[in-house]
Scaffold this motif. Sequence first.
Motif, short mmCIF file in Angstrom:
data_model
loop_
_atom_site.label_atom_id
_atom_site.label_comp_id
_atom_site.label_asym_id
_atom_site.label_seq_id
_atom_site.Cartn_x
_atom_site.Cartn_y
_atom_site.Cartn_z
N HIS B 48 0.80 -1.22 0.00
CA HIS B 48 0.00 0.00 0.00
C HIS B 48 0.83 1.27 0.00
O HIS B 48 0.42 2.29 -0.54
CB HIS B 48 -0.98 -0.01 1.18
N VAL B 83 0.23 -5.87 -5.81
CA VAL B 83 -0.93 -5.63 -4.96
C VAL B 83 -1.38 -6.96 -4.36
O VAL B 83 -1.50 -7.97 -5.06
CB VAL B 83 -2.11 -5.02 -5.77
N HIS B 85 -4.17 -8.33 -3.54
CA HIS B 85 -5.29 -9.11 -4.11
C HIS B 85 -4.89 -9.80 -5.42
O HIS B 85 -5.29 -10.92 -5.68
CB HIS B 85 -6.49 -8.20 -4.34
N ASP B 104 -7.78 -5.63 3.91
CA ASP B 104 -8.09 -4.56 2.96
C ASP B 104 -9.51 -4.75 2.43
O ASP B 104 -9.96 -5.87 2.23
CB ASP B 104 -7.09 -4.61 1.80
N HIS B 106 -10.83 -4.41 -0.40
CA HIS B 106 -11.06 -5.07 -1.69
C HIS B 106 -10.75 -6.57 -1.66
O HIS B 106 -10.54 -7.19 -2.72
CB HIS B 106 -10.29 -4.36 -2.80
N SER B 267 -3.63 -0.48 -10.41
CA SER B 267 -4.48 -0.92 -9.30
C SER B 267 -4.92 -2.37 -9.46
O SER B 267 -4.78 -2.97 -10.53
CB SER B 267 -5.72 -0.04 -9.11
N CYS B 268 -5.51 -2.90 -8.39
CA CYS B 268 -6.03 -4.27 -8.43
C CYS B 268 -7.21 -4.37 -9.39
O CYS B 268 -7.57 -5.45 -9.82
CB CYS B 268 -6.42 -4.74 -7.03
N CYS B 328 0.29 -0.84 -5.06
CA CYS B 328 -0.88 0.02 -5.13
C CYS B 328 -0.56 1.36 -5.79
O CYS B 328 -1.42 2.00 -6.38
CB CYS B 328 -1.43 0.27 -3.73
N CYS B 331 -2.80 4.84 -6.25
CA CYS B 331 -4.23 4.56 -6.09
C CYS B 331 -4.80 5.17 -4.82
O CYS B 331 -5.94 5.62 -4.80
CB CYS B 331 -4.47 3.06 -6.10
N LEU B 332 -4.02 5.17 -3.74
CA LEU B 332 -4.56 5.71 -2.48
C LEU B 332 -3.75 6.90 -1.97
O LEU B 332 -3.81 7.25 -0.79
CB LEU B 332 -4.66 4.61 -1.41
N ASN B 350 -10.53 2.19 -8.58
CA ASN B 350 -11.92 1.94 -8.20
C ASN B 350 -12.51 2.98 -7.25
O ASN B 350 -13.66 2.86 -6.86
CB ASN B 350 -11.99 0.55 -7.55
N ARG B 356 -8.73 11.01 -2.07
CA ARG B 356 -8.27 9.63 -2.22
C ARG B 356 -6.82 9.56 -2.73
O ARG B 356 -6.05 8.71 -2.31
CB ARG B 356 -9.20 8.90 -3.20
S1 SF4 Z 1 -7.85 -0.46 -4.37
FE1 SF4 Z 1 -5.87 0.51 -4.72
S2 SF4 Z 1 -5.03 0.71 -2.65
FE2 SF4 Z 1 -6.67 -0.78 -2.50
S3 SF4 Z 1 -5.68 -2.79 -2.79
FE3 SF4 Z 1 -6.39 -2.10 -4.82
S4 SF4 Z 1 -4.61 -1.06 -5.70
FE4 SF4 Z 1 -4.26 -1.20 -3.51
#
Ligand code: SF4
Lengths: 164, 442
Positions: B48, B83, B85, B104, B106, B267-268, B328, B331-332, B350, B356
């Motif tokens: 992250h 990532v 996931h 997390d 997701h 991102s995932c 990540c 993304c965050l 997402n 964000r």
């Molecule tokens: S949404 Fe973004 S921050 Fe969350 S696990 Fe997926 S890539 Fe990482």
Amino acid sequence: MPRAWVFGDDLDTDQMVPGRYAPFMVGQDTFQNYAFCDARPGFAKDVRPGDILIGGENFGCGSSREYAVAALKKLGVGGIVAKNFARIFFRNCINLGIPVVESADAVSLAKDGDDVTLDLGAAVLRTPRGNATIRPLAPFAQEILSAGGVVRYLAAHGDFPSVE
Amino acid sequence: MRAGDLVIVPISRVMVHDSVIDAVMAGLRDLGKEKVWDAAKVGVFVDHAAPAPTPVVADSHRVLREWVRAQGIQTFYDAGEGVCHQIMVEEGYCEPGTVIVGSDSHSNSYGAVGSFGAGMGATDIAVALALGRTWLRVPESIKVTFRGALRPGITMKDAIMRVVREIGTDGARYACVEFHGAGDLPQGDRITLAGMTTEMGAKAGIVVGTPEAPAWLRPDPDASYMRTVHVDLSTLEPQIAIPPRVDQVSDVSQAIGIPVDIVFLGSCTNGRLVDMQQAAAVLRGRRISPRVRLEVVPASRRQFEDAMADGTLGILSAAGAVIGSSGCGPCLGRTGGVLAAQEVCFSTANRNYKGRMGSPDASIYLGSPYVAAVVALTGVIDDPRPYLEASDADFDALVARRRADRGDRGAASERSGDRSRELVMAMPQRKGPQVIGMDQED
Ligand code: SF4
């Protein structure tokens, strides 16, 4: 007397503590000072122990970040009353020992800064404009809350409360 | 077992990521547990905020690595591996038909291969690590059925955004979203679907009939659903989400010409080889707009290496992309290109909440890799299909026209912000009349 802090619908955890102020980014002792820093500047300084947050639909949606709840806990928030809650946020509150209860009319009755009392036993939130009705929590959640959170519950009992 | 029942269930695996490790360790300590219940069933990921952007984060990662060693956890992916996931699914850590909890939100992504993946907070994760069990309320289900074939330039990202548009950010609260008609799709598309059930408030998302799942894992024929949604893929348009809500979704045609300053492809949700290939199909042999930055972050080292091997990353780099290490990324809003106030971002991820990806005064549009690539090229939001169909000469003329239309607008332009408000005002209410291409039952 506890005061009300009234929020709207879909209050997400990014607004409670933005990701850039995660404990992981700013340290374990300071992150609570950023609670609502963008959404309600001054909150962390002005909130008093026991104050009640009141909201609309889907309170606490978004990221699973427990530190959003941990920040509220550290600041002494005494309870949260909303139309309904996002699921991860709801669990996090129960786990950390913050009462979270659903009420359809609290958000329209209470105004920001009102003196309010959350009476879980009588299942009401008392406001200057009358009492809002609260939906009682499931016994499972109540047991965890009254122990002060899931860690304390498990430390005392060694297992989850019964789901029967 | 019926929807609404509280149950205590065994867990096949626990996923822990870097940002929560301090709270997880504190939880375990307070529970009086020195060791996790089964080190072989725990996966730990540094993704992250990785590689570490600040000394505080670096220190937290150091503590995390020590903890992983002390616990004897073998499934450990350090900074740059990707990532959580993506790795959980592509490396086969998600056993179909089991319950997996992840730190997390997701973690719903594991439904891509038929696992019940649920995101939880740090204390729930500490409890799961201590006991190997968790409590759940059995969710109701929402059935989403896809039919028809996608047209060129449209992706399953558009399809899931169409579903989010219909269901809203809380329409699946406490529910499990079941996807029918998607089991044969590539694994990556299924991750996009299952992962974004989080954006509807779902507890889990499950793709039915995947090749990974055993035959017994299927919905009851007489299962009842709280809601049913059909999406006709053959009439689907490219979709974009308008800041600051992921369920403020419109057809891209409504948003053509909105200026953008920075594009994030990763991102995932959309950081896999195929997503990078889609962007490369638009950008091959061309340079991005001088008014735009493009950040590409592969979702995992495997995706990174595949995209290097087949030349995709070379095309994107030659077009002017910054290639980030797998994870990540931005993304965050913690590493690699956070947004300044007033900046407008187009992201394939997402979430587009305020703040964000950096400043709370930045705006984030969400969409597919095809749209992202066209935005990078022209500097404005546009429908990717004319570009994919055009001859080289027509293509260049289209790009030149869009760049000229954009002129100096962009970051700090009031008009960018106004336009997103106008779009929202013009939107039909979600629970209003039926929309073409999607009918609803129940
Ligand atoms: S949404 Fe973004 S921050 Fe969350 S696990 Fe997926 S890539 Fe990482």
